[in-house]
Design a protein around this motif. Sequence first.
Motif, short mmCIF file in Angstrom:
data_model
loop_
_atom_site.label_atom_id
_atom_site.label_comp_id
_atom_site.label_asym_id
_atom_site.label_seq_id
_atom_site.Cartn_x
_atom_site.Cartn_y
_atom_site.Cartn_z
N PRO A 92 2.90 42.43 -6.35
CA PRO A 92 3.43 43.09 -7.55
C PRO A 92 4.58 42.30 -8.20
CG PRO A 92 3.08 44.72 -5.84
CD PRO A 92 2.86 43.36 -5.21
N GLN A 93 5.43 41.67 -7.40
CA GLN A 93 6.51 40.86 -7.96
C GLN A 93 5.96 39.67 -8.73
OE1 GLN A 93 8.64 40.05 -4.24
NE2 GLN A 93 10.52 40.66 -5.28
N LEU A 94 4.97 39.02 -8.16
CA LEU A 94 4.39 37.85 -8.81
C LEU A 94 3.65 38.25 -10.08
CD1 LEU A 94 3.83 34.86 -8.91
CD2 LEU A 94 1.88 35.22 -7.39
N VAL A 95 2.90 39.35 -10.02
CA VAL A 95 2.20 39.81 -11.22
C VAL A 95 3.21 40.11 -12.33
CG1 VAL A 95 0.81 41.68 -12.21
CG2 VAL A 95 0.16 40.65 -10.02
N ALA A 116 -1.82 31.32 -12.76
CA ALA A 116 -1.38 31.96 -11.51
C ALA A 116 -2.01 33.33 -11.35
CB ALA A 116 0.14 32.06 -11.47
N LEU A 117 -2.10 34.09 -12.44
CA LEU A 117 -2.74 35.40 -12.36
C LEU A 117 -4.21 35.25 -12.00
CD1 LEU A 117 -0.99 37.03 -15.42
CD2 LEU A 117 -0.81 37.81 -13.04
N GLY A 118 -4.85 34.23 -12.53
CA GLY A 118 -6.25 33.98 -12.19
C GLY A 118 -6.46 33.70 -10.72
N ALA A 119 -5.50 33.02 -10.11
CA ALA A 119 -5.60 32.71 -8.69
C ALA A 119 -5.45 33.96 -7.82
CB ALA A 119 -4.55 31.68 -8.30
N MET A 120 -4.88 35.01 -8.41
CA MET A 120 -4.65 36.24 -7.64
C MET A 120 -5.86 37.18 -7.64
SD MET A 120 -0.77 37.14 -8.64
CE MET A 120 -0.71 38.46 -7.45
N ALA A 124 -4.30 40.87 -9.57
CA ALA A 124 -3.67 40.72 -10.87
C ALA A 124 -4.12 41.79 -11.87
CB ALA A 124 -3.97 39.34 -11.44
N ALA A 125 -4.88 42.78 -11.42
CA ALA A 125 -5.41 43.82 -12.32
C ALA A 125 -4.35 44.48 -13.20
CB ALA A 125 -6.17 44.86 -11.51
N PRO A 126 -3.12 44.70 -12.72
CA PRO A 126 -2.12 45.30 -13.61
C PRO A 126 -1.81 44.44 -14.85
CG PRO A 126 -1.40 45.49 -11.34
CD PRO A 126 -2.61 44.60 -11.35
N ALA A 127 -2.16 43.18 -14.81
CA ALA A 127 -1.89 42.28 -15.94
C ALA A 127 -3.04 42.25 -16.94
CB ALA A 127 -1.64 40.87 -15.42
N GLU A 128 -4.09 43.02 -16.71
CA GLU A 128 -5.27 42.97 -17.56
C GLU A 128 -4.96 43.11 -19.06
OE1 GLU A 128 -9.71 44.96 -17.79
OE2 GLU A 128 -8.07 46.14 -16.93
N PRO A 129 -4.18 44.10 -19.50
CA PRO A 129 -3.92 44.20 -20.94
C PRO A 129 -3.22 42.96 -21.51
CG PRO A 129 -3.19 46.20 -19.80
CD PRO A 129 -3.56 45.20 -18.75
N ASP A 130 -2.30 42.40 -20.74
CA ASP A 130 -1.58 41.20 -21.21
C ASP A 130 -2.51 39.99 -21.25
OD1 ASP A 130 1.39 42.12 -21.36
OD2 ASP A 130 0.61 42.94 -19.49
N LEU A 131 -3.41 39.90 -20.29
CA LEU A 131 -4.38 38.79 -20.29
C LEU A 131 -5.36 38.93 -21.46
CD1 LEU A 131 -4.93 38.50 -16.46
CD2 LEU A 131 -4.03 36.70 -17.95
N ILE A 132 -5.76 40.15 -21.76
CA ILE A 132 -6.65 40.36 -22.91
C ILE A 132 -5.94 39.90 -24.19
CG2 ILE A 132 -7.78 42.11 -24.34
CD1 ILE A 132 -8.49 43.58 -21.69
N ARG A 133 -4.65 40.23 -24.31
CA ARG A 133 -3.88 39.74 -25.46
C ARG A 133 -3.80 38.21 -25.43
NH1 ARG A 133 -1.29 44.58 -24.69
NH2 ARG A 133 0.32 43.79 -23.31
N LEU A 150 -9.37 36.98 -16.21
CA LEU A 150 -10.08 38.24 -16.45
C LEU A 150 -11.42 38.25 -15.73
CD1 LEU A 150 -9.11 38.57 -20.19
CD2 LEU A 150 -8.52 40.23 -18.39
N GLY A 151 -12.10 37.12 -15.73
CA GLY A 151 -13.36 37.03 -15.00
C GLY A 151 -13.14 37.18 -13.51
N GLY A 152 -12.12 36.52 -12.99
CA GLY A 152 -11.84 36.57 -11.56
C GLY A 152 -11.47 37.95 -11.06
N MET A 153 -10.86 38.74 -11.93
CA MET A 153 -10.50 40.10 -11.51
C MET A 153 -11.62 41.09 -11.79
SD MET A 153 -7.74 41.48 -14.33
CE MET A 153 -6.58 40.20 -14.00
N GLY A 154 -12.71 40.60 -12.40
CA GLY A 154 -13.86 41.48 -12.68
C GLY A 154 -13.59 42.46 -13.80
#
Length: 177
Positions: A92-95, A116-120, A124-133, A150-154
Amino acid sequence: AKLDSRSEDTRCSAARQLAAHGPAAAAALPKLIPMLGNTVCPEAGRDMMPDYIEAIGGIGPFLDLVRNDSGPAAERAVDYLRYAERQHVSAPQLVAACVDGLHSRDEKVRARSAEALGAMSRAAAPAEPDLIRGLGDPNGRVRAFAAQALGGMGSRDGLLAALASPDSSVRTIAHEW
């Protein structure tokens, strides 16, 4: 005074000596932290400068750099946090730090944060809205790393957004997932 030397070896030696004192050398952090962007202290095949900073200030300086700075020091902070994740930084800290990095003024920090989020993966699911942006970021590397993450987190929504992107490389990444 050695931290201000023009000689990288002298700066590294001073940083190593300060790190040996641990948190007692905290007064040196304001000079050490910016050095993360311009000083490499090689030892045993890796750069020790991040370790010296962590020995004195923990991971806080790295989190602060990602949240509040741009440039090479912030890029290296993202990398350090990413690879230190299992030992020192909770997911959670890293995300949270990487989400902050996605909003950096510096495109390289945004790209490293998305990477880095992709490697998680799913962590990294909590970052999904920010990654979509991030799929609409002005920088192509940021868009590509956001699509990859986004692909890596499904993320179904994320992949659908990537498929609708005007960027053909983002669409290609989405198709691969």
